[in-house]
Design an enzyme around this catalytic site. Structure first.
Site, PDB file in Angstrom:
ATOM      1  N   GLN A   1       1.753  -6.355  -3.243  1.00  0.00           N
ATOM      2  CA  GLN A   1       2.390  -6.647  -2.247  1.00  0.00           C
ATOM      3  C   GLN A   1       3.760  -5.938  -2.259  1.00  0.00           C
ATOM      4  O   GLN A   1       3.845  -4.957  -2.526  1.00  0.00           O
ATOM      5  CB  GLN A   1       2.374  -8.184  -1.627  1.00  0.00           C
ATOM      6  CG  GLN A   1       1.112  -8.878  -1.552  1.00  0.00           C
ATOM      7  CD  GLN A   1       0.444  -9.099  -2.773  1.00  0.00           C
ATOM      8  OE1 GLN A   1       1.237  -9.750  -3.647  1.00  0.00           O
ATOM      9  NE2 GLN A   1      -0.588  -8.734  -2.973  1.00  0.00           N
TER      10      GLN A   1
ATOM     11  N   ASP B 223       0.810  -1.215  -0.029  1.00  0.00           N
ATOM     12  CA  ASP B 223      -0.092   0.106   0.058  1.00  0.00           C
ATOM     13  C   ASP B 223       0.984   1.268  -0.007  1.00  0.00           C
ATOM     14  O   ASP B 223       0.525   2.332   0.512  1.00  0.00           O
ATOM     15  CB  ASP B 223      -0.863   0.027   1.209  1.00  0.00           C
ATOM     16  CG  ASP B 223      -1.808  -1.247   1.200  1.00  0.00           C
ATOM     17  OD1 ASP B 223      -2.220  -1.642   0.092  1.00  0.00           O
ATOM     18  OD2 ASP B 223      -1.984  -1.908   2.262  1.00  0.00           O
TER      19      ASP B 223
ATOM     20  N   LYS C 289       1.671   1.900  -5.101  1.00  0.00           N
ATOM     21  CA  LYS C 289       2.126   1.352  -6.407  1.00  0.00           C
ATOM     22  C   LYS C 289       1.330   1.640  -7.529  1.00  0.00           C
ATOM     23  O   LYS C 289       1.717   1.840  -8.722  1.00  0.00           O
ATOM     24  CB  LYS C 289       2.540  -0.090  -6.385  1.00  0.00           C
ATOM     25  CG  LYS C 289       3.426  -0.378  -5.130  1.00  0.00           C
ATOM     26  CD  LYS C 289       3.645  -1.910  -4.983  1.00  0.00           C
ATOM     27  CE  LYS C 289       2.322  -2.652  -4.335  1.00  0.00           C
ATOM     28  NZ  LYS C 289       2.182  -2.275  -2.932  1.00  0.00           N
TER      29      LYS C 289
ATOM     30  N   GLY D 104      -4.621  -4.410  -3.576  1.00  0.00           N
ATOM     31  CA  GLY D 104      -5.699  -3.320  -3.854  1.00  0.00           C
ATOM     32  C   GLY D 104      -4.905  -2.131  -4.207  1.00  0.00           C
ATOM     33  O   GLY D 104      -4.159  -1.294  -3.490  1.00  0.00           O
ATOM     34  N   HIS D 105      -4.705  -1.654  -5.513  1.00  0.00           N
ATOM     35  CA  HIS D 105      -3.973  -0.617  -6.179  1.00  0.00           C
ATOM     36  C   HIS D 105      -4.975   0.512  -6.406  1.00  0.00           C
ATOM     37  O   HIS D 105      -5.872   0.264  -7.216  1.00  0.00           O
ATOM     38  CB  HIS D 105      -3.206  -1.183  -7.293  1.00  0.00           C
ATOM     39  CG  HIS D 105      -2.076  -1.976  -6.902  1.00  0.00           C
ATOM     40  ND1 HIS D 105      -1.101  -2.512  -7.753  1.00  0.00           N
ATOM     41  CD2 HIS D 105      -2.090  -2.562  -5.503  1.00  0.00           C
ATOM     42  CE1 HIS D 105      -0.302  -3.415  -7.298  1.00  0.00           C
ATOM     43  NE2 HIS D 105      -0.835  -3.509  -5.847  1.00  0.00           N
TER      44      HIS D 105
END
Ligand code: GDP
Ligand code: IMO
Ligand code: MG
Length: 433
Positions: free
Chosen positions: A223, A13, A16, A40-41
């Site tokens: 990640q 987080d 990215k 979750g991007h």
């Protein structure tokens, strides 16, 4: 050429998604190489927010070809939901390429992920519950199902039946659950397969050809370094290699094709799930970072644990990934703090009561879980930096903070995030050549 790898240096987080979108406007392909929908991007364009889980962040850009590499674990139902949801917002997903060698996440992986976590009690990992670990475990056990198996109904039903022989025993005998019906699972997967068929391709060949033809490929990690199965805070990690080497094994592109490795680092640190976190704050400063930074998970909505910037782990990330550049994100969040601590080293209390100070990541992960951070204090700033477009225009204290992080990390900072939107970025040097 060139191939550019973009990875997280902390516990995920870091931003990215935003960094990929920034570079993504100038590249030809964006390939995800590890993880799955545990990621979750977030990408924010003109105030509109997109939360991506399995699809590479490059999908938002119409000129980019998004690729899901062989190293990703793909939940077919989730992938189709994500495609449908983006298409309903006007994003064309027809360019997507999905590796035929990627492993799939089946319903029994999701179930066992949750049951295993529950049985671990207070030793749980705090996984996202998306079936990531169990799917990678089947891959390594050589019993996994790959995307090309989905396209062959006979192979698929044989493989699902084979997998359920042992998994149903575990569900019934160990967890007292009802067994799963192989025919039902096969049918669900086959329904997805028909819709996924047009995307399936030999992505390793396509990416290598693209590089041969002078195209630029950005490899987007899910990640981060400290969640790496080999290099992270094992066992409190994910089950893949989010470090730079994973970009090669997870796409079928050799290391000689990579010319740049970009690490994305938050100006402070967050972590979701369990596991050691030396600079974690348990007081109102932690709460302040969480609320100012909006630190709640994109995938699970869990509040993120917050702490000060840790130069020890950043130096480690520079080493493990061979970083050439850092993109520093969320610097704006720190605006308003009187002083900002930076962790420069760890203090380790030895069993005999003596203390050792180290500037390196302890290789013994048990030692890592009981280090105390050694802080240096930097003066803060109050000016709003979100509209600033060059490094020189930043307040003197902000510049000094960035310079110190650069010095302590041992890698140049080439861009700085000053807000959520695509526009809120200070570019110090090109990330592409
Ligand atoms: P990822 O998993 O590394 O892509 O990061 P996430 O999207 O999970 O979390 C990063 C969060 O920070 C998202 O809400 C982003 O929109 C936001 N973000 C990224 N860069 C910046 C920045 O420079 N400033 C601020 N304020 N928010 C940012
Ligand atoms: P992005 O790509 C932050 C964490 C989970 C848990 C551990 C293992 O958005 O940075 P898993 O479901 O992978 O088996 O969970 O890893 N985790 C993440 N934390 N960001 C992520 O992705 C994460 N993906 C997994 O919280 O601690
Ligand atoms: Mg995220």
């Amino acid at each position: 050429m060139p191939g550019i790898v973009l990875i997280g240096t902390q516990w995920g987080d870091e931003g990215k998604g935003k960094a990929t979108d920034l570079i993504g406007t100038k590249v030809d392909y964006v390939a995800r190489f590890n993880g799955g929908n545990n990621a979750g991007h977030t990408v924010v364009v003109d105030g509109k927010k997109y939360a991506l889980h399995l699809l590479p962040s490059g999908i938002i850009n119409p000129n980019v070809i998004p690729v899901i590499g062989n190293g990703v674990v793909v939940d077919p139902e989730v992938l189709l939901q994500e495609v449908d949801s983006l298409e309903s917002e006007g994003i064309d997903c027809s360019r997507l390429l999905l590796s035929e060698s990627a492993h799939i996440i089946a319903p029994y992986h999701r179930i066992t992920d949750k049951l295993t976590e529950r049985s671990l009690g207070n030793k749980k990992i705090g996984t996202t519950g998306r079936g990531i670990g169990p799917s990678y475990a089947d891959k390594v056990n050589r019993t996994g199902i790959r995307v090309h198996d989905l396209l062959n109904p006979d192979t698929l039903s044989e493989k699902v039946e084979g997998a359920l022989e042992s998994k149903n025993q575990m569900l019934e005998k160990l967890y007292g659950r009802e067994p799963l019906d192989p025919a039902e699972i096969t049918e669900t997967l086959l329904k997805c397969a028909e819709r996924l068929r047009p995307y399936v391709a030999d992505t390793g060949l396509i990416l290598n050809n693209a590089l041969d033809n002078g195209k630029t490929v950005l490899f987007e990690g899910g990640q981060a370094t400290m969640l790496d199965i080999d290099h992270g805070t094992y066992p409190f990690v994910t089950s893949s290699n989010p470090t730079a080497g994973g970009a090669c094994t997870g796409t079928g592109v050799g290391p000689t094709r990579i010319s740049r490795v970009i690490g994305v680092s938050k100006a402070y640190v967050t972590r979701v799930g369990e596991g050691p976190f030396p600079t974690e704050l348990f007081d109102e400063s932690g709460e302040w970072l969480r609320s100012h930074g909006g630190e709640f998970g994109v995938t699970t909505g869990r509040p993120r644990r917050c702490g000060w910037f840790d130069a020890v782990i950043n130096r480690y990330a520079v080493r493990v990934n061979g970083l050439t550049d850092i993109v520093l994100t969320k610097l704006d969040v720190l605006t308003g703090l009187k002083t900002i601590p930076i962790c420069t080293a760890y203090d380790i209390e030895n069993p005999d009561g003596t203390h050792t100070r180290t500037e390196n990541m302890p290789s013994d992960r048990d030692v890592f879980s009981r280090v105390s951070p050694v802080y240096e204090q930097m003066p803060g700033w109050t000016e709003d930096i979100s509209g600033v477009s060059s490094f020189e225009e930043l307040p003197a204290n902000t510049q000094a903070y960035v310079k110190r992080l650069e010095e302590l990390s041992g890698c140049r900072i080439s861009a700085i995030g000053t807000g959520q939107d695509r526009e809120n970025i200070i570019s110090i040097r090109s990330l592409l050549d």
